[in-house]
Motif scaffolding. Sequence first.
Motif, mmCIF file in Angstrom:
data_model
loop_
_atom_site.group_PDB
_atom_site.id
_atom_site.type_symbol
_atom_site.label_atom_id
_atom_site.label_comp_id
_atom_site.label_asym_id
_atom_site.label_seq_id
_atom_site.Cartn_x
_atom_site.Cartn_y
_atom_site.Cartn_z
ATOM 1 N N PRO A 20 0.814 -1.211 0.000
ATOM 2 C CA PRO A 20 0.000 0.000 0.000
ATOM 3 C C PRO A 20 0.854 1.271 0.000
ATOM 4 N N LEU A 21 0.187 2.398 -0.295
ATOM 5 C CA LEU A 21 0.808 3.709 -0.182
ATOM 6 C C LEU A 21 0.617 4.205 1.245
ATOM 7 N N LEU A 22 1.613 4.931 1.726
ATOM 8 C CA LEU A 22 1.625 5.345 3.118
ATOM 9 C C LEU A 22 2.000 6.817 3.183
ATOM 10 N N LEU A 23 1.190 7.618 3.873
ATOM 11 C CA LEU A 23 1.514 9.020 4.108
ATOM 12 C C LEU A 23 1.796 9.206 5.588
ATOM 13 N N GLY A 24 3.019 9.592 5.907
ATOM 14 C CA GLY A 24 3.409 9.803 7.294
ATOM 15 C C GLY A 24 4.159 11.103 7.451
ATOM 16 N N LYS A 25 4.842 11.236 8.559
ATOM 17 C CA LYS A 25 5.593 12.459 8.838
ATOM 18 C C LYS A 25 6.703 12.688 7.826
ATOM 19 N N GLU A 26 7.235 11.602 7.263
ATOM 20 C CA GLU A 26 8.339 11.718 6.317
ATOM 21 C C GLU A 26 7.873 11.816 4.879
ATOM 22 N N GLY A 27 6.574 11.980 4.663
ATOM 23 C CA GLY A 27 6.050 12.112 3.314
ATOM 24 C C GLY A 27 5.364 10.844 2.828
ATOM 25 N N VAL A 28 5.202 10.733 1.504
ATOM 26 C CA VAL A 28 4.503 9.609 0.895
ATOM 27 C C VAL A 28 5.511 8.531 0.499
ATOM 28 N N SER A 29 5.188 7.265 0.818
ATOM 29 C CA SER A 29 6.091 6.155 0.499
ATOM 30 C C SER A 29 5.271 4.889 0.324
ATOM 31 N N ARG A 30 5.970 3.796 0.097
ATOM 32 C CA ARG A 30 5.340 2.477 0.081
ATOM 33 C C ARG A 30 5.521 1.845 1.452
ATOM 34 N N LEU A 31 4.534 1.068 1.857
ATOM 35 C CA LEU A 31 4.648 0.371 3.136
ATOM 36 C C LEU A 31 5.866 -0.545 3.135
ATOM 37 N N SER A 32 6.228 -1.086 1.989
ATOM 38 C CA SER A 32 7.387 -1.988 1.894
ATOM 39 C C SER A 32 8.695 -1.253 2.184
ATOM 40 N N ASP A 33 8.693 0.089 2.051
ATOM 41 C CA ASP A 33 9.910 0.834 2.357
ATOM 42 C C ASP A 33 10.232 0.776 3.847
ATOM 43 N N HIS A 34 9.196 0.541 4.688
ATOM 44 C CA HIS A 34 9.413 0.514 6.139
ATOM 45 C C HIS A 34 9.809 -0.883 6.600
ATOM 46 N N LYS A 35 9.053 -1.878 6.164
ATOM 47 C CA LYS A 35 9.376 -3.262 6.514
ATOM 48 C C LYS A 35 8.686 -4.171 5.522
ATOM 49 N N LYS A 36 9.457 -4.963 4.837
ATOM 50 C CA LYS A 36 8.875 -5.834 3.810
ATOM 51 C C LYS A 36 8.383 -7.125 4.435
ATOM 52 N N VAL A 37 7.080 -7.312 4.404
ATOM 53 C CA VAL A 37 6.466 -8.536 4.944
ATOM 54 C C VAL A 37 5.610 -9.110 3.832
ATOM 55 N N THR A 38 6.215 -9.931 2.992
ATOM 56 C CA THR A 38 5.505 -10.454 1.824
ATOM 57 C C THR A 38 5.728 -11.946 1.684
#
Length: 532
Positions: free
Chosen positions: A422-440
Amino acid sequence: MEEVSQDRLELALRASNEGIWDWVIDDDSSDNLYYSDRTLGFLGVSRSHAPHIFNHPEPWLHEDDIDFFKKQLTAVMKKNGSNTFVMDCRYERPDGVFVWLRIRGVAVRDEEGKLERLAGSMIDISRRKKAESELEEERHRLLTLIENVPVNVYFKDANSRFVMANTATAVKLGCRNVEELIGKCDHDFFDVRHADKSRADEELIMVTGEQQQESLEQEIWEGKEDTWVITSKTPWRDRKGNIRGVFGVTNDVTSLVKTQRQLMEMTYQLTNQNKAIEEELQLAHEIQLSMIQQDQVKSLPKNPTDSCVWQANFAYRYAPVSGMAGDFYQVIPLEDDEVGLFMCDVMGHGVRSALIVSMIRGLMEKERASATSPECYLYGLNQGLVSILRRAGVTIFATAFYAVIDLKSKTLKYANAGHPSPLLLGKEGVSRLSDHKKVTGPALGLVEECAYAAGELSFDQFEKLVLFTDGIYETENAEGEEMGISRMLDAIQPGREIEEDLDGLLSATREFAGDGEFGDDVCLLGVKLNKL
């Protein structure tokens, strides 16, 4: 001249990839069987360790081939026997690997017909045998399919003669079995009026390459009462696209037509029948849409209290490209402070994918008890789907992403089965959830007993989450360029409501495509966290 002939023979053998062998029967020496270097390569041995497979086949040939090998050899060895030796057999090389060998030989006899010499060629045909086995297995699956559908299925060649059909077709035409039907045509069964019309229709299909849509036809028989069928015929093309004949599906509707003809004229009956079919397709489409949209949660909790610090707002967008889609989402209320988010994309399109969607929905209800644990939930869905598909003998899969929002613990727990992150909007801006921790893990329906890993985010790590299927970022423009994830990231902005973000994604994608059309089904599911 003899040297030139020998050179030509060697060149021919090299081009054909074959080796040669020569067995002098009356020679008592240990070297009475000669193998060329190419043949020794097939056997996997050196010349000093070459086996005499004709005198002693047992240690080398597969046990299922030995009897036939000896039978063929005996036919050649006896006086005035066969002059050719022909054999395909499995040979075990010294490394324990079985290879298929094609052995061919010709006999040389004396004036009394006694065998003096047997010589010939040998070639490794393992790859060919493997391809033949795979082709046979594919043919078996096709036959299993057409034998179990409740309609008449058949292939006809360019002369409108049957080359393949299911048993139902053979029985209907009065044949004892399919083999009796092969090679015959409609003129062998029907009155010439119906047979001529059928032949004319099939010739037109083969000339134009256009499909004959479902049509009601009256079958006129010789000496039997007429019957009525709904028939669809399509050009039968080979792998290169050349038309080889026609492929047809016929469904007997005689009883229905007779009943309808008792009520009104045939034209009126056909109109009503077509209308009923259209209504059923529309109903199926509406049912699928209603299942997508049912029980949509707009916010959680619905009635915030003073003790509730966070509220999650949800938005949904669904854009199928056909009547029956394989993409779907579902929001699953769990507890007052928990909700599950499920996004799924079944391989392919149409009725098959829609059926798999229905199966997965049923499995989701069955696994409801584990819905608070994403990794356990996906594990249960995968186990159920693998079991169903294995019994059905089909290969299909579905990617899925599942997350649980817990307002009480202020966390998002998630697990992934081969689905786009998914796409994720947080304090550091817009990213992919996989950029934080890849659980696939692998997609659902492929691997039995597959364990899925779970990831977790706290609410202070994100503000918005957007789940999606691949139809949106794989949409292409006129130059064949894909929309891509980077353009999707640009459409998610801080300070906007989640509905605005989803509409922005759809608008940006349509604008990128140029024609405003998606190339695949599109599902969007978004959530925005609001601190009360």
